[in-house]
Design a protein around this motif. Structure first.
Motif, PDB file in Angstrom:
ATOM      1  N   GLU A   1       0.921  -1.148  -0.006  1.00  5.67           N
ATOM      2  CA  GLU A   1       0.109  -0.126  -0.196  1.00  5.67           C
ATOM      3  C   GLU A   1       1.034   1.363  -0.083  1.00  5.67           C
ATOM      4  O   GLU A   1       1.959   1.329   0.717  1.00  5.67           O
ATOM      5  N   GLY A   2       0.478   2.231  -0.869  1.00  3.99           N
ATOM      6  CA  GLY A   2       1.182   3.501  -0.878  1.00  3.99           C
ATOM      7  C   GLY A   2       2.467   3.291  -1.700  1.00  3.99           C
ATOM      8  O   GLY A   2       3.291   4.490  -1.970  1.00  3.99           O
ATOM      9  N   GLN A   3       2.688   2.181  -2.590  1.00  2.00           N
ATOM     10  CA  GLN A   3       3.776   2.176  -3.263  1.00  2.00           C
ATOM     11  C   GLN A   3       3.535   2.662  -4.875  1.00  2.00           C
ATOM     12  O   GLN A   3       4.452   2.178  -5.575  1.00  2.00           O
ATOM     13  N   GLY A   4       2.426   2.901  -5.118  1.00  2.00           N
ATOM     14  CA  GLY A   4       1.914   3.138  -6.343  1.00  2.00           C
ATOM     15  C   GLY A   4       2.865   3.924  -7.339  1.00  2.00           C
ATOM     16  O   GLY A   4       3.333   3.435  -8.212  1.00  2.00           O
ATOM     17  N   MET A   5       3.189   5.252  -6.618  1.00  2.00           N
ATOM     18  CA  MET A   5       3.985   6.050  -7.180  1.00  2.00           C
ATOM     19  C   MET A   5       5.506   5.150  -7.727  1.00  2.00           C
ATOM     20  O   MET A   5       5.949   5.704  -8.888  1.00  2.00           O
ATOM     21  N   GLU A   6       6.034   4.684  -6.748  1.00  2.00           N
ATOM     22  CA  GLU A   6       7.304   3.909  -7.050  1.00  2.00           C
ATOM     23  C   GLU A   6       7.103   3.055  -8.265  1.00  2.00           C
ATOM     24  O   GLU A   6       7.973   2.969  -9.146  1.00  2.00           O
ATOM     25  N   ILE A   7       6.323   2.219  -8.189  1.00  2.00           N
ATOM     26  CA  ILE A   7       5.771   1.435  -9.377  1.00  2.00           C
ATOM     27  C   ILE A   7       5.615   2.097 -10.592  1.00  2.00           C
ATOM     28  O   ILE A   7       6.398   1.633 -11.693  1.00  2.00           O
ATOM     29  N   LEU A   8       4.925   3.264 -10.458  1.00  2.00           N
ATOM     30  CA  LEU A   8       4.586   3.924 -11.784  1.00  2.00           C
ATOM     31  C   LEU A   8       6.077   4.755 -12.482  1.00  2.00           C
ATOM     32  O   LEU A   8       6.051   4.479 -13.682  1.00  2.00           O
ATOM     33  N   MET A   9       6.938   5.140 -11.438  1.00  2.00           N
ATOM     34  CA  MET A   9       7.931   5.882 -12.046  1.00  2.00           C
ATOM     35  C   MET A   9       8.902   4.962 -13.144  1.00  2.00           C
ATOM     36  O   MET A   9       9.314   5.306 -14.028  1.00  2.00           O
ATOM     37  N   GLY A  10       9.075   3.474 -12.553  1.00  2.00           N
ATOM     38  CA  GLY A  10       9.757   2.728 -13.590  1.00  2.00           C
ATOM     39  C   GLY A  10       8.834   2.367 -14.965  1.00  2.00           C
ATOM     40  O   GLY A  10       9.639   2.295 -15.872  1.00  2.00           O
ATOM     41  N   THR A  11       7.748   2.476 -14.808  1.00  2.00           N
ATOM     42  CA  THR A  11       6.677   2.146 -15.800  1.00  2.00           C
ATOM     43  C   THR A  11       6.860   3.279 -16.801  1.00  2.00           C
ATOM     44  O   THR A  11       6.857   3.443 -18.040  1.00  2.00           O
ATOM     45  N   PHE A  12       6.933   4.601 -16.397  1.00  2.00           N
ATOM     46  CA  PHE A  12       7.153   5.821 -17.257  1.00  2.00           C
ATOM     47  C   PHE A  12       8.318   5.942 -17.930  1.00  2.00           C
ATOM     48  O   PHE A  12       8.321   6.027 -19.145  1.00  2.00           O
ATOM     49  N   LEU A  13       9.322   5.315 -17.259  1.00  2.00           N
ATOM     50  CA  LEU A  13      10.662   5.342 -18.155  1.00  2.00           C
ATOM     51  C   LEU A  13      10.654   4.314 -18.971  1.00  2.00           C
ATOM     52  O   LEU A  13      11.015   4.584 -20.169  1.00  2.00           O
TER      53      LEU A  13
END
Length: 379
Positions: free
Chosen positions: A229-241
Motif C-alpha cells: 500500500e502506498g507504493q503506487g508512485m514508485e511502481i509507476l516511475m519505472g513504468t514511465f521510463l
C-alpha cells in the motif's frame, strides 16, 4: 546497413523473429482486423507461440529473463509495420509484465505468468482519468479497505488495451489524504462485478484498443495488491521510463518504414517527365529524413545501453521521448509531402502513418510534459 551498438546475437535473433511474426500474422490480416474492430485472441496466442510475450519473465517461471532491450526491439519492429498505424500499440501493453516481475508476490507470479507467456492473458494499466492525465497524483479512483477486500470506485480513460485486456493493474488511492504516498496498484479481473468498459474511437489507430473503464463498488481480495500500500508512485516511475523507451523505439521503426515507402514511391512517380526523386528538393528532403532517423536510432541505442546498466536518468528518458516523437512527426510530414495528393488518400498507408504519428506527441505524456521533466533535471 551499419551495425548498431549494444545489441547481442540473442537480441538480433529476437528481432528477426519479431519481424517474421509481424510479416506473417499482422500485415496480411489487416482487413480482417479492421472488419472485426481490432486484434483477436488468436493473434495474441500466435505471439505467445512465437516467444514474443513476457520476455522479461525469469527462467524459473518459464520465461527467458531478458532485459528491456527485447521490449524495445519488439516496439521498433511493430513500428516498422504499416499496419500498426491501424491496430495501434497492441503487443506493447506487454510492458506491464515488468510490473509483475518486479513487484508481484509469488502467488501472483505463479497465477499469471503462464497466461502472459501463452498470450491467453493480455494486460492493461488503467491510470489516466478524465480529469487526471499528466499529473498522476490527481487521480480520484479510490480503493477502500473493507475487511479482507478492497472496494474500488472510479473512472479511467484513454487506457491502452483497456477494452479487451484480461488483467488490469488499476492505479488508485488507498489513502487520498497522502496524495502521491497514498497511491497503490491493485490487480483486477475485468470480469469482476462492477467493472464496465468500452472502446473509444480515436483519430488514429482505427482498429486499436483504447478504452474507458468504470469501477462501481468493485470488490477484490486484499491479496490482489501489487507490492505494498502506498507504493503506487514508485511502481509507476519505472513504468514511465520503460514506456518512453518503447514509444521511442516504435517512432524510430515507423520513421524507417515511412522512408522505405516514400523511396519506393518517388522512384516510380513521374512529374513533368522526371521522377520525383530526381528533383533536388526531393533529395534534400530525403537527406533530412535519413539524418533524423540516424540520430534517433543512435539516441535510442545509447539510452538502451544506459538502461541495461541502470544509469538512465528520468530526464534522459524524457529527452528521448520528446526527440523521437517530434522526429517521427517531421518525417511523416515530409513523406506525405513527397507523396503529394496520393499521400492524403486513406488507402495509402502513409496517410494512416501520418495520423498515427500525431498520437505519440500526446500519448504517455505530452511533449510539453517531457520538457518540464527535462528542465527539472537541470534545476
Amino acid at each position: 546497413m551499419a551495425m548498431r551498438i549494444g545489441y547481442l546475437e540473442e537480441h538480433e535473433q529476437f528481432r528477426r523473429t519479431a519481424r517474421a511474426f509481424f510479416d506473417r500474422e499482422h500485415e496480411p490480416h489487416l482487413k480482417r482486423f479492421e472488419k472485426q474492430g481490432g486484434l483477436d485472441k488468436a493473434f495474441w496466442c500466435s505471439a505467445g507461440r512465437a516467444g514474443l510475450l513476457g520476455s522479461c519473465i525469469p527462467p524459473e517461471y518459464g520465461g527467458a529473463g531478458g532485459d528491456f532491450t527485447f521490449q524495445a526491439i519488439l516496439a521498433e519492429e511493430l513500428g516498422r509495420t504499416v499496419g500498426s498505424a491501424t491496430t495501434g500499440s497492441s503487443l506493447m501493453v506487454d510492458i506491464a509484465t515488468h510490473l509483475l516481475v518486479q513487484f508481484g508476490n509469488e502467488e501472483q507470479k505463479r497465477r499469471y505468468f503462464p497466461g502472459i507467456l501463452s498470450g491467453e492473458i493480455a494486460q492493461a494499466m488503467p491510470l489516466t482519468e478524465p480529469n487526471a492525465g499528466s499529473d498522476a497524483t490527481a487521480i480520484t479512483t479510490r480503493a477502500e479497505r473493507d475487511g479482507d477486500s478492497y472496494v474500488i470506485n472510479g473512472e479511467k480513460y484513454f487506457i491502452s488495451n483497456g477494452a479487451t485486456a484480461d488483467l488490469l493493474y488499476v492505479v488508485c488511492k488507498t489513502d487520498p489524504s497522502q496524495r502521491a504516498r497514498g497511491m497503490s496498484v491493485i490487480i483486477v479481473d475485468p470480469n469482476t462485478p462492477g467493472v464496465e468498459r468500452h472502446k473509444i474511437k480515436m483519430m488514429g489507430w482505427g482498429s486499436g484498443d483504447t478504452g474507458a473503464l468504470s469501477f462501481n463498488d468493485v470488490r477484490v481480495p486484499v491479496s490482489n495488491l501489487l507490492g505494498k500500500e502506498g507504493q503506487g508512485m514508485e511502481i509507476l516511475m519505472g513504468t514511465f521510463l520503460g514506456d518512453r523507451m518503447q514509444i521511442a523505439a516504435r517512432c524510430v521503426g515507423a520513421a524507417k518504414a515511412a522512408l522505405e515507402l516514400t523511396l519506393d514511391y518517388v522512384r516510380q512517380r513521374v512529374v513533368s517527365g522526371k521522377r520525383v526523386i530526381d528533383f533536388q528538393n526531393s533529395q534534400f528532403a530525403l537527406a533530412e529524413i535519413r539524418t533524423d532517423i540516424a540520430v534517433g536510432e543512435a539516441f535510442l541505442d545509447t539510452c538502451l545501453l544506459k538502461m541495461r546498466e541502470n544509469s538512465l536518468t528520468f530526464d534522459e528518458g524524457a529527452m528521448l521521448k520528446l526527440w523521437t516523437t517530434e522526429m517521427e512527426g517531421r518525417v511523416m510530414d515530409k513523406c506525405v509531402q513527397l507523396f503529394g495528393g496520393a499521400g492524403l488518400m486513406d488507402d495509402t498507408p502513409i496517410s494512416r502513418m501520418y495520423t498515427a504519428a500525431r498520437i505519440q506527441r500526446v500519448y504517455a505524456g505530452t511533449s510539453e510534459l517531457q520538457k518540464v521533466a527535462i528542465s527539472k533535471g537541470m534545476l
